[in-house]
Design a protein around this motif. Structure first.
Motif: not given
Length: 289
Positions: A261-282
């Motif tokens: 998952i990618v998250e953005f700050g209020a300023d539109g900048l990309i937050k560092p991505v947390l690498m995981t070993d889990t699968v996010t269902s969507d």
């Protein structure tokens, strides 16, 4: 890329000695189906024109325009003859893709390696741009495509951003254009993803830092793409990495495709991505009642 209710991933994927591409698709990011081959080098007539017997089939990128799907791919490598980029056309995301009949871009030794093609269509004016290059020379080049999507209109001068090595990707969110790319050596812990932002697909771009870097368990994350679920609005990054390696490298063996998952700050900048070993269902289908 997302097409309707399905996510499609086009990796560099083949058994040893094979020179072909497959596609993988999912409706939920959990269950994946393999399709293909969607393009086989045996069906591309111009690849052997350089006199070389063996070529690498690398790093495809796909874009859709006018109901057609355009499959851009790299023909490597640069060590003996210049690398090249080709383009093939299909009627759907599963192909099969029929090659256009000639190389779209050819590299030049010690100056520009024609690899890692990615095409972005600007939602503001519909113009399509091909981003390519890296590794040998570590230079980014950008080309405006003609309406046919299989020929070059012109090269556009874009400054190679800070920390650029290869694997450029461009996406737009809220009027901000994000140029992201890989940095470092692909076989060791230095491989990472950095990005810059601008107000147009051609820049100028402001360097913003790294968003994917090696950690204790995942090494050399890179050559990524961003995609968005049009239903939930959630953004993702797909990339490859070495898992369960230690030390700085170099590493050997296979790399794995990961989606986080990618998250953005209020300023539109990309937050560092947390690498995981889990699968996010969507779910990428129609919202349930």
């Amino acid at each position: 890329m997302v097409v309707g209710d399905t996510v499609w991933i086009y990796p560099t994927y083949a058994a040893k000695g094979e020179r072909l591409f497959y596609a993988f698709s999912s409706k939920d990011l959990v269950h994946w189906e393999k399709t293909g081959p969607v393009l086989n080098f045996a069906d591309v007539t111009w690849i052997g024109d350089d006199g070389r017997k063996d070529h690498g089939a690398w790093a495809p990128g796909v874009v859709v325009k006018g109901g057609r799907f355009y499959f851009y791919y790299a023909v490597g490598n640069q060590e003996v003859t210049p690398s090249r980029i080709g383009v093939a056309v299909g009627q759907g995301p599963a192909g099969p893709f029929l090659d256009s009949g000639k190389a779209l871009v050819t590299g030049k030794r010690d100056v520009f390696e024609a690899i890692d093609p990615m095409v972005f269509i600007d939602p503001k004016d519909g113009k399509a741009y091909l981003y390519a290059g890296g590794s040998q020379g570590a230079r980014l080049r950008v080309y405006e495509l003609n309406d046919d999507m299989v020929s070059i209109a012109r090269e556009v001068k874009v400054e190679t951003p800070k920390e650029f090595t290869e694997g450029a990707f461009l996406h737009e969110r809220g009027g901000i254009y994000y140029l992201s790319y890989s940095h470092g050596r692909w076989r060791d812990a230095s491989y990472s993803v950095h990005y810059a932002t601008g107000t147009s697909p051609l820049g100028p771009f402001t360097y913003r830092g790294a968003i994917l870097m090696s950690d204790d368990h995942h090494k050399g994350p890179g050559h990524h793409s961003f995609f968005r679920n049009p239903i939930s609005g959630r953004w993702y990054i797909a990339y490859h990495r070495f898992d369960n390696e230690t030390g700085p490298g170099p590493y050997s063996g296979r790399r794995w495709v990961a989606v986080d998952i990618v998250e953005f700050g209020a300023d539109g900048l990309i937050k560092p991505v947390l690498m995981t070993d889990t699968v996010t269902s969507d779910s990428f289908g129609d919202p349930q009642p």
